[in-house]
Design a protein around this motif. Structure first.
Motif: not given
Length: 436
Positions: A351-370
Motif C-alpha cells: 500500500v505504501e508503494i501503490t497507494g491502493d486500498l488495503p484489505a485489512r483493518y489493521s493496515v488501513a488504521k496505520s495510514f493517516p491519509e486513509l
C-alpha cells in the motif's frame, strides 16, 4: 589432608574428561546443515510501475526473512488476457506454485481443481478477523477460503465542483453513512445537463467498455435496487436478474440515457477534467490519475462523495488476490509467502508503494491519509457496505452477460424485460455447462 587431595584429584579428572569428550571447538560434532533451498514459481498479472515495484519489494523482504525460499516471479499481460493465458498454462499442466487471480474468477479455478484450499491456513494463521466479512465472502467457495487479499477496491461519486457552482448546487456530503439517493443524483444531473454547451449531467457506470469493468461498475446498480444476479445457491438466474427489482434498476439506468437524457452514449475526450461532465462513478485509483491533470485540483475543481444508494446502500469489492496451486510440491512454503505478502507487513509495504486500498483493518488504521477525506470514503464503504460479485464457476459467463445486458438497455434502448430475459437464459446456459 589426604581426603582433600583425593577430592581435588577427582575434580581434575572430571574436568579433563568433560573437555576431552566435549571440546570447546566441537570438532567432533557435525556442523548444523543449512535448510534445503526451495524455489517457488509465482505467476501474476502485469500492472503499472508502482504495482510491479510493490511486488518486487514484497518478494525481497520475504526472501530476506526466509533465506531458504526463493520466489521466481513471472508477470504477464493484464486483466482478461492474463486470465486466458493462465487458464491455458494450467490446462497444459504448467502449474505455478503461487498465482494471482482476480477474485470474481476464484470459483472457476477452485471448481476445476487447480487451486488448493487455504481454509485451514487462513483460519489458523491468516488473522481473518482483520479482513471485512464482505471481502472474505468473495474469497470463499463452497464454504472454504481459496484466496488471500493484499489490497481491495471501491468506487464512489466524483463531481465537478465548477459545474456545481455554476448551477448553484450545494456540494454533496462525504458521510458514507448518509449517501445521496439515485433520485437525488438524477435531480442534480438534470440541473447540470446542458446540451447547448456540451455539458453532460452524469456518466452513471463508466460508459460501455470491455473486460471486467462493465460488471464491476454496473452490477451494484442491480444490488442497490434489491436485485440479485443469480439465486443464493448459485443454480439459476431466472427470477433474479429478470426480477421486478432488476427491471426497476434497468429501467432507471435506461431512462438516464433515453428519457431524461442526462447521460450520453458517446463521450468527448476527458469530459470530467474539461468541465463537460457533472458527475461520474470512478474507482479509488482515479485519484492518482486525476492528480496528473494540470489545473484540475481535488477540493477546488472536483470532489468525491459516497456511491449513491437505491433501496439499499452497497458498493462492489474485489481485486487481485493470491492463491496456491493444488499441484505444488511445497504447500507450506507457498503459504509462508502468501501469509507474508497478504499479512500486515507485506500489505502495508504494498500500500505504501501503490497507494491502493488495503484489505485489512489493521493496515488501513496505520495510514493517516486513509482515515481522512477523500480516501476514507473508499475505506469505509469497503469495510461496511461492500459486496462481492457472484462466486460461481460460471462467473465469466455472468460478467459477459451483464456487459451485454447494460449495452442493450443503455446504448441500444432495448426493452428491459426482453434484455433481462435474454441475460437470464445466457447465464443459465453457462450454469448448465458447468454442471456438465
Amino acid at each position: 589432608m589426604k581426603k582433600w587431595i583425593a577430592i581435588i584429584l577427582l575434580f581434575c579428572l572430571a574436568v579433563f574428561a568433560f573437555f576431552y569428550f566435549f571440546p570447546l571447538s566441537n570438532k567432533s560434532s557435525e556442523k548444523e546443515k543449512p535448510a534445503k533451498q526451495i524455489e517457488l514459481t509465482f505467476l501474476r498479472n502485469l500492472g503499472n510501475q508502482a504495482y510491479n515495484q510493490a511486488y518486487e519489494e514484497v518478494i525481497e523482504a520475504f526472501e530476506a526473512s526466509h533465506p531458504h525460499i526463493k520466489i521466481n516471479m513471472q508477470s504477464m499481460h493484464w486483466g482478461n488476457e492474463y486470465e486466458l493465458r493462465l487458464r491455458t498454462e494450467l490446462a497444459a499442466g504448467n502449474h505455478p506454485d503461487i498465482m494471482a487471480i482476480d477474485s470474481p474468477n476464484l470459483a472457476l479455478y477452485a471448481n476445476s481443481g487447480a487451486l488448493l484450499s487455504i481454509d485451514s491456513y487462513m483460519k489458523e494463521e491468516g488473522n481473518i478477523e482483520d479482513i471485512p466479512k464482505g471481502v472474505l465472502n468473495g474469497l470463499t467457495y463452497n464454504d472454504e477460503i481459496y484466496l488471500a487479499p493484499i489490497v481491495e477496491s471501491s468506487i464512489a461519486l466524483f463531481y465537478n465542483m465548477n459545474l456545481f457552482r455554476e448551477a448553484g448546487i450545494p456540494f454533496p456530503s462525504g458521510d458514507t453513512d448518509n449517501p445521496m439517493t439515485w433520485d437525488e443524483v438524477l435531480g442534480i444531473a438534470k440541473k447540470i445537463n446542458n446540451p447547448a454547451k456540451g455539458v453532460i449531467g452524469i456518466d452513471p457506470a463508466q460508459g460501455f467498455n470491455v473486460g471486467e469493468g462493465p460488471a464491476y461498475f454496473k452490477m451494484p446498480i442491480l444490488w442497490q435496487f434489491g436485485a440479485s444476479v443469480i439465486s443464493p445457491d448459485g443454480t439459476t438466474a431466472e427470477g433474479f436478474i429478470n426480477s421486478k427489482e432488476a427491471l426497476e434498476a434497468l429501467q432507471f439506468y435506461q431512462d438516464l440515457y433515453r428519457n431524461h437524457r442526462v447521460a450520453a452514449v458517446e463521450m468527448p475526450p476527458a469530459p470530467f477534467e474539461n468541465n463537460q461532465l457533472g458527475m461520474t462513478i470512478l474507482g479509488s485509483w482515479a485519484i492518482s490519475e486525476l492528480q496528473r491533470t494540470p489545473g484540475f485540483i481535488l477540493g477546488e475543481d472536483y470532489g468525491i462523495a459516497p456511491l449513491p444508494k437505491g433501496r439499499y446502500q452497497v458498493v462492489p469489492n474485489g481485486g487481485w488476490a493470491l492463491g496456491i496451486s493444488s499441484k505444488t510440491k511445497y504447500p507450506d512454503e507457498a503459504w509462508d509467502f502468501v501469509e507474508f505478502a497478504t499479512g500486515y507487513e507485506g500489505s502495508k509495504l504494498f500500500v505504501e508503494i501503490t497507494g491502493d486500498l488495503p484489505a485489512r483493518y489493521s493496515v488501513a488504521k496505520s495510514f493517516p491519509e486513509l482515515n481522512e477525506y477523500p480516501k476514507n470514503i473508499f475505506i469505509q464503504q469497503d469495510q461496511n457496505y461492500s459486496k462481492s460479485r457472484p462466486v460461481t464457476p460460471a462467473y465469466p459467463v455472468i460478467s459477459e452477460a451483464i456487459k451485454e445486458l447494460f449495452e442493450e438497455v443503455g446504448r441500444e434502448g432495448k426493452d428491459v424485460s426482453s434484455a433481462a430475459n435474454k441475460a437470464a437464459e445466457k447465464i443459465n446456459n453457462g450454469l448448465k455447462d458447468i454442471k456438465k
